[in-house]
Design an enzyme around this catalytic site. Structure first.
Site, PDB file in Angstrom:
ATOM      1  N   ARG A  68      -1.573   7.782   5.340  1.00 53.72           N
ATOM      2  CA  ARG A  68      -1.775   6.364   5.048  1.00 53.72           C
ATOM      3  C   ARG A  68      -0.797   5.513   5.152  1.00 53.72           C
ATOM      4  NH1 ARG A  68      -5.720   2.640   4.316  1.00 53.72           N
ATOM      5  NH2 ARG A  68      -6.524   2.291   2.246  1.00 53.72           N
ATOM      6  N   ARG A 108      -2.353 -11.232  -4.193  1.00 54.41           N
ATOM      7  CA  ARG A 108      -3.047 -11.955  -3.407  1.00 54.41           C
ATOM      8  C   ARG A 108      -3.639 -13.077  -3.693  1.00 54.41           C
ATOM      9  NH1 ARG A 108      -5.502  -6.090  -1.245  1.00 54.41           N
ATOM     10  NH2 ARG A 108      -3.449  -5.210  -0.453  1.00 54.41           N
ATOM     11  N   SER A 135     -16.669  -1.201   5.207  1.00 52.03           N
ATOM     12  CA  SER A 135     -15.778  -1.156   3.847  1.00 52.03           C
ATOM     13  C   SER A 135     -16.363  -1.350   2.490  1.00 52.03           C
ATOM     14  CB  SER A 135     -14.532  -2.097   4.333  1.00 52.03           C
ATOM     15  OG  SER A 135     -13.658  -2.012   3.231  1.00 52.03           O
ATOM     16  N   TYR A 167     -10.179 -10.349   5.882  1.00 52.13           N
ATOM     17  CA  TYR A 167     -10.717  -9.040   6.424  1.00 52.13           C
ATOM     18  C   TYR A 167     -11.847  -8.629   6.093  1.00 52.13           C
ATOM     19  CZ  TYR A 167     -10.868  -3.738   6.005  1.00 52.13           C
ATOM     20  OH  TYR A 167     -11.410  -2.658   6.231  1.00 52.13           O
ATOM     21  N   LYS A 211       2.510   3.351  -0.704  1.00 53.67           N
ATOM     22  CA  LYS A 211       3.878   2.675  -1.133  1.00 53.67           C
ATOM     23  C   LYS A 211       4.335   3.308  -2.476  1.00 53.67           C
ATOM     24  CE  LYS A 211       5.374  -2.087  -2.271  1.00 53.67           C
ATOM     25  NZ  LYS A 211       5.033  -3.533  -2.396  1.00 53.67           N
ATOM     26  N   GLU A 250     -14.528  -3.266   0.840  1.00 50.91           N
ATOM     27  CA  GLU A 250     -14.136  -4.645   0.518  1.00 50.91           C
ATOM     28  C   GLU A 250     -15.408  -5.851   0.628  1.00 50.91           C
ATOM     29  OE1 GLU A 250     -10.824  -6.245   0.051  1.00 50.91           O
ATOM     30  OE2 GLU A 250     -10.744  -4.382  -1.176  1.00 50.91           O
ATOM     31  N   LYS A 279     -15.404  -7.618   8.140  1.00 54.15           N
ATOM     32  CA  LYS A 279     -16.081  -6.345   7.997  1.00 54.15           C
ATOM     33  C   LYS A 279     -17.519  -6.457   7.930  1.00 54.15           C
ATOM     34  CE  LYS A 279     -13.367  -3.036   8.760  1.00 54.15           C
ATOM     35  NZ  LYS A 279     -13.449  -1.983   9.978  1.00 54.15           N
TER      36      LYS A 279
HETATM   37  P1  NAP Z   1      -5.250   2.324  10.097  1.00 55.14           P
HETATM   38  O1  NAP Z   1      -4.541   3.467   9.732  1.00 55.14           O
HETATM   39  O2  NAP Z   1      -5.021   1.043   9.837  1.00 55.14           O
HETATM   40  O3  NAP Z   1      -5.774   2.432  11.458  1.00 55.14           O
HETATM   41  C1  NAP Z   1      -6.115   1.509  12.461  1.00 55.14           C
HETATM   42  C2  NAP Z   1      -6.255   1.888  13.661  1.00 55.14           C
HETATM   43  O4  NAP Z   1      -6.791   0.878  14.627  1.00 55.14           O
HETATM   44  C3  NAP Z   1      -4.763   2.289  14.486  1.00 55.14           C
HETATM   45  O5  NAP Z   1      -5.142   3.330  15.248  1.00 55.14           O
HETATM   46  C4  NAP Z   1      -4.588   1.109  15.372  1.00 55.14           C
HETATM   47  O6  NAP Z   1      -3.684   1.080  16.171  1.00 55.14           O
HETATM   48  C5  NAP Z   1      -5.912   0.756  15.689  1.00 55.14           C
HETATM   49  N1  NAP Z   1      -5.957  -0.730  16.334  1.00 55.14           N
HETATM   50  C6  NAP Z   1      -5.871  -1.764  15.537  1.00 55.14           C
HETATM   51  N2  NAP Z   1      -5.933  -3.177  16.505  1.00 55.14           N
HETATM   52  C7  NAP Z   1      -6.408  -2.459  17.431  1.00 55.14           C
HETATM   53  C8  NAP Z   1      -6.997  -3.090  18.789  1.00 55.14           C
HETATM   54  N3  NAP Z   1      -6.834  -4.306  18.977  1.00 55.14           N
HETATM   55  N4  NAP Z   1      -7.251  -2.486  19.715  1.00 55.14           N
HETATM   56  C9  NAP Z   1      -7.712  -0.891  19.665  1.00 55.14           C
HETATM   57  N5  NAP Z   1      -7.004  -0.349  18.541  1.00 55.14           N
HETATM   58  C10 NAP Z   1      -6.491  -1.186  17.453  1.00 55.14           C
HETATM   59  O7  NAP Z   1      -6.835   2.194   9.230  1.00 55.14           O
HETATM   60  P2  NAP Z   1      -7.671   3.635   8.628  1.00 55.14           P
HETATM   61  O8  NAP Z   1      -7.210   3.606   7.184  1.00 55.14           O
HETATM   62  O9  NAP Z   1      -7.569   4.745   9.371  1.00 55.14           O
HETATM   63  O10 NAP Z   1      -9.018   3.218   8.782  1.00 55.14           O
HETATM   64  C11 NAP Z   1     -10.132   3.330   9.615  1.00 55.14           C
HETATM   65  C12 NAP Z   1     -11.050   1.891   9.717  1.00 55.14           C
HETATM   66  O11 NAP Z   1     -11.967   2.163   8.546  1.00 55.14           O
HETATM   67  C13 NAP Z   1     -10.534   0.882   9.709  1.00 55.14           C
HETATM   68  O12 NAP Z   1     -11.618   0.147  10.457  1.00 55.14           O
HETATM   69  C14 NAP Z   1     -10.675   0.382   8.357  1.00 55.14           C
HETATM   70  O13 NAP Z   1     -10.789  -0.881   8.304  1.00 55.14           O
HETATM   71  C15 NAP Z   1     -11.592   0.968   7.949  1.00 55.14           C
HETATM   72  N6  NAP Z   1     -11.766   1.473   6.538  1.00 55.14           N
HETATM   73  C16 NAP Z   1     -10.790   2.028   5.893  1.00 55.14           C
HETATM   74  C17 NAP Z   1     -10.620   2.426   4.597  1.00 55.14           C
HETATM   75  C18 NAP Z   1      -9.580   3.175   3.906  1.00 55.14           C
HETATM   76  O14 NAP Z   1      -9.463   3.184   2.641  1.00 55.14           O
HETATM   77  N7  NAP Z   1      -8.747   3.609   4.540  1.00 55.14           N
HETATM   78  C19 NAP Z   1     -11.888   2.164   3.896  1.00 55.14           C
HETATM   79  C20 NAP Z   1     -13.124   1.452   4.514  1.00 55.14           C
HETATM   80  C21 NAP Z   1     -12.692   1.211   5.730  1.00 55.14           C
HETATM   81  P3  NAP Z   1      -2.226   1.114  16.383  1.00 55.14           P
HETATM   82  O15 NAP Z   1      -1.611   2.494  15.767  1.00 55.14           O
HETATM   83  O16 NAP Z   1      -1.643   0.734  17.686  1.00 55.14           O
HETATM   84  O17 NAP Z   1      -1.950   0.245  15.119  1.00 55.14           O
HETATM   85  O1  F7E Z   2      -4.575  -2.431  -2.423  1.00 58.43           O
HETATM   86  C1  F7E Z   2      -3.179  -3.844  -5.399  1.00 58.43           C
HETATM   87  C2  F7E Z   2      -3.840  -4.787  -4.428  1.00 58.43           C
HETATM   88  O2  F7E Z   2      -3.566  -2.464   0.002  1.00 58.43           O
HETATM   89  C3  F7E Z   2      -5.194  -1.914  -3.445  1.00 58.43           C
HETATM   90  C4  F7E Z   2      -7.701  -0.666   3.139  1.00 58.43           C
HETATM   91  O3  F7E Z   2      -7.957   0.403   3.696  1.00 58.43           O
HETATM   92  O4  F7E Z   2      -9.027  -0.328   1.223  1.00 58.43           O
HETATM   93  C5  F7E Z   2      -7.960  -0.884   1.650  1.00 58.43           C
HETATM   94  O5  F7E Z   2      -7.936  -2.014   1.360  1.00 58.43           O
HETATM   95  C6  F7E Z   2      -4.933  -2.646  -4.610  1.00 58.43           C
HETATM   96  C7  F7E Z   2      -5.300  -4.335  -4.384  1.00 58.43           C
HETATM   97  O6  F7E Z   2      -5.839  -1.556  -0.164  1.00 58.43           O
HETATM   98  C8  F7E Z   2       0.340  -3.866  -4.476  1.00 58.43           C
HETATM   99  O7  F7E Z   2      -3.597  -6.204  -4.830  1.00 58.43           O
HETATM  100  C9  F7E Z   2      -0.902  -3.980  -6.353  1.00 58.43           C
HETATM  101  O8  F7E Z   2      -6.044  -4.832  -5.391  1.00 58.43           O
HETATM  102  O9  F7E Z   2      -3.822  -0.525  -1.167  1.00 58.43           O
HETATM  103  P1  F7E Z   2      -4.264  -1.757  -0.872  1.00 58.43           P
HETATM  104  P2  F7E Z   2      -7.116  -2.601  -0.448  1.00 58.43           P
HETATM  105  O10 F7E Z   2      -6.777  -3.915  -0.298  1.00 58.43           O
HETATM  106  O11 F7E Z   2      -8.150  -1.902  -1.397  1.00 58.43           O
HETATM  107  C10 F7E Z   2     -10.309  -1.040   1.651  1.00 58.43           C
HETATM  108  C11 F7E Z   2     -11.587  -0.260   1.417  1.00 58.43           C
HETATM  109  C12 F7E Z   2     -10.173  -1.167   3.177  1.00 58.43           C
HETATM  110  O12 F7E Z   2     -11.197  -1.547   3.819  1.00 58.43           O
HETATM  111  C13 F7E Z   2      -9.045  -1.656   3.682  1.00 58.43           C
HETATM  112  O13 F7E Z   2      -8.965  -1.674   5.030  1.00 58.43           O
HETATM  113  O14 F7E Z   2      -3.639  -2.525  -4.868  1.00 58.43           O
HETATM  114  N1  F7E Z   2      -1.584  -3.977  -5.236  1.00 58.43           N
HETATM  115  N2  F7E Z   2       0.627  -4.069  -5.915  1.00 58.43           N
HETATM  116  C14 F7E Z   2      -0.930  -3.824  -4.175  1.00 58.43           C
HETATM  117  N3  F7E Z   2      -1.410  -3.589  -2.879  1.00 58.43           N
HETATM  118  C15 F7E Z   2      -0.456  -3.517  -1.864  1.00 58.43           C
HETATM  119  N4  F7E Z   2      -0.789  -3.084  -0.434  1.00 58.43           N
HETATM  120  N5  F7E Z   2       0.933  -3.540  -2.175  1.00 58.43           N
HETATM  121  C16 F7E Z   2       1.362  -3.751  -3.469  1.00 58.43           C
HETATM  122  O15 F7E Z   2       2.625  -3.964  -3.942  1.00 58.43           O
END
Ligand code: NAP
Ligand code: F7E
Length: 329
Positions: free
Chosen positions: A182, A276, A123, A147, A190, A125, A151
């Site tokens: 999402r 945060r 990620s 988190y 949101k 992050e 990672k």
């Molecule tokens: P997500 O929607 O939160 O999906 C996470 C998945 O992991 C869900 O299917 C969840 O199952 C499963 N899971 C959680 N804990 C588990 C466990 N202990 N054993 C087995 N399965 C488990 O995440 P996503 O946005 O699709 O992201 C996919 C991956 O890419 C994640 O690793 C995330 O950290 C990484 N990532 C995401 C982003 C992004 O912007 N989306 C960017 C960079 C990296 P349940 O449905 O049962 O909860």
């Molecule tokens: O926050 C700000 C918050 O929770 C984005 C995950 O997929 O991407 C994701 O992580 C930004 C942050 O995503 C609210 O403070 C403001 O700066 O949508 P987010 P994230 O933290 O960037 C990375 C690449 C991953 O790997 C992660 O798994 O938005 N923000 N107001 C808020 N964020 C949330 N959630 N809620 C608010 O009300």
């Protein structure tokens, strides 16, 4: 017929990746953990085409069993506790799933099917308090949340298994990617859910945290193609996947509200609860390597993404509203 094992299939990326692999003719095995109520919303339409295997990333025995059953050519490790904010309230669970879970999955592959190709969901992050902009594969990590720390571990253990055991293990450093699938707690969804509720008269405000944070947001459907491409190369490697554009949360909010003819300033309330303990202020990716070596490119623009998500939330909520009306009359 190629065989793929995907962890995290019920999540956003798992659902798009499953669709992609099924279209390509793969046999798809999905690892799912036990939940008290079903959570197949993202994969309802392809549920019957996936071979489901029970398992949990924290339970090595279940992962060994999953690899034995699926005998995969490719393993995509997408499962994680992926919500950054929750990682401060559940830091140990986050470490067990998002960090050690990767070693569990790698061990299961190494012991049972060491020639399987392995993708790790790293990620942006990990760049956290960024030391250079834009961020690329060589940019040092500076994680800012439990988190992100987890990672970083997952990333390096993947590199280490590649270098130690010669495994075909790749790490995709993906910047934020979004879609109508999402999770509702992430800021983009949101906002689009909030905009739809306000437009339909179901809510009158939207409470958010830091509007100044900047993210490089792309469309999840584009990003899963990069995961697949990484595992089709001659050599395993790590790649940044990003759009090369950055926008503030405020810009996302402005576009989403104005798309439905509303002024965000009339509805958005800043709420300390969503600030945060440590913030990632700015992310902007440079994916030149992925463009040149994988031939990957983004297809959906930032504006198209925002509008796609607003449209989907309006459609979903309108449907459930009319269902409720129908049930009452
Ligand atoms: P997500 O929607 O939160 O999906 C996470 C998945 O992991 C869900 O299917 C969840 O199952 C499963 N899971 C959680 N804990 C588990 C466990 N202990 N054993 C087995 N399965 C488990 O995440 P996503 O946005 O699709 O992201 C996919 C991956 O890419 C994640 O690793 C995330 O950290 C990484 N990532 C995401 C982003 C992004 O912007 N989306 C960017 C960079 C990296 P349940 O449905 O049962 O909860
Ligand atoms: O926050 C700000 C918050 O929770 C984005 C995950 O997929 O991407 C994701 O992580 C930004 C942050 O995503 C609210 O403070 C403001 O700066 O949508 P987010 P994230 O933290 O960037 C990375 C690449 C991953 O790997 C992660 O798994 O938005 N923000 N107001 C808020 N964020 C949330 N959630 N809620 C608010 O009300």
């Amino acid at each position: 017929m190629k065989r793929a094992l995907i962890t995290g299939v019920t999540g956003q990326d798992g659902s798009y990746l499953s669709e992609l692999l099924l279209e390509k003719g793969y046999k798809v095995f999905g690892l799912r953990r036990r939940t008290s109520t079903p959570n197949f919303e993202n994969v309802e339409h392809i549920k019957d085409q996936i071979e489901w295997i029970d398992g949990d990333l924290t339970d090595l025995a279940s992962l060994i069993r999953a690899v034995e059953i699926s005998q995969p050519d490719e393993v995509y490790n997408l499962a994680a506790q992926s919500f950054v904010a929750t990682s401060w309230s559940q830091p140990i669970a986050t470490a067990q799933i998002t960090a050690l879970g990767v070693t569990n999955m790698l061990e299961a592959v190494r012991l049972v099917k060491p020639d399987a190709r392995f993708y790790q969901a790293s990620s942006s992050e990990m760049f956290g308090k960024v030391v250079e902009t834009p961020q690329k594969e060589t940019t040092p990590f500076y994680p800012r949340s439990p988190y992100a720390v987890a990672k970083v571990y997952g990333h390096w253990i993947t590199v280490n298994y590649r270098e130690s055991f010669g495994m075909f293990a790749c790490s995709g450093i993906l910047f934020n990617h979004e879609s109508p699938r999402r999770g509702l707690e992430f800021v983009t969804r949101k906002v689009t859910d909030g905009v739809a509720r306000i437009k339909l008269g179901l809510a009158n405000e939207l409470r958010l945290g830091n509007l100044d944070a900047k993210r490089d947001w792309g469309f999840a459907g584009d990003y899963v193609k990069a995961m697949w491409l990484m595992l089709q190369q001659d050599e395993p490697d790590d790649y940044v996947i990003a759009t090369g554009e950055t926008h503030t949360v405020r810009e996302f909010v402005e576009i989403a509200f104005s798309y439905v003819g509303l002024d965000w300033k009339d509805y958005v309330v800043q709420d300390e609860r969503f600030i945060r303990p440590a913030e990632v202020d700015l992310l902007l990716g440079d994916c030149t390597k992925a463009k040149e070596k994988l031939g990957w490119k983004q297809e959906v623009s930032f504006e198209e993404l925002v509008k796609m998500m607003v449209d989907a939330d309006i459609e979903r909520l309108s449907k459930s509203q009319s269902k409720m009306l129908y049930n009452v009359t």
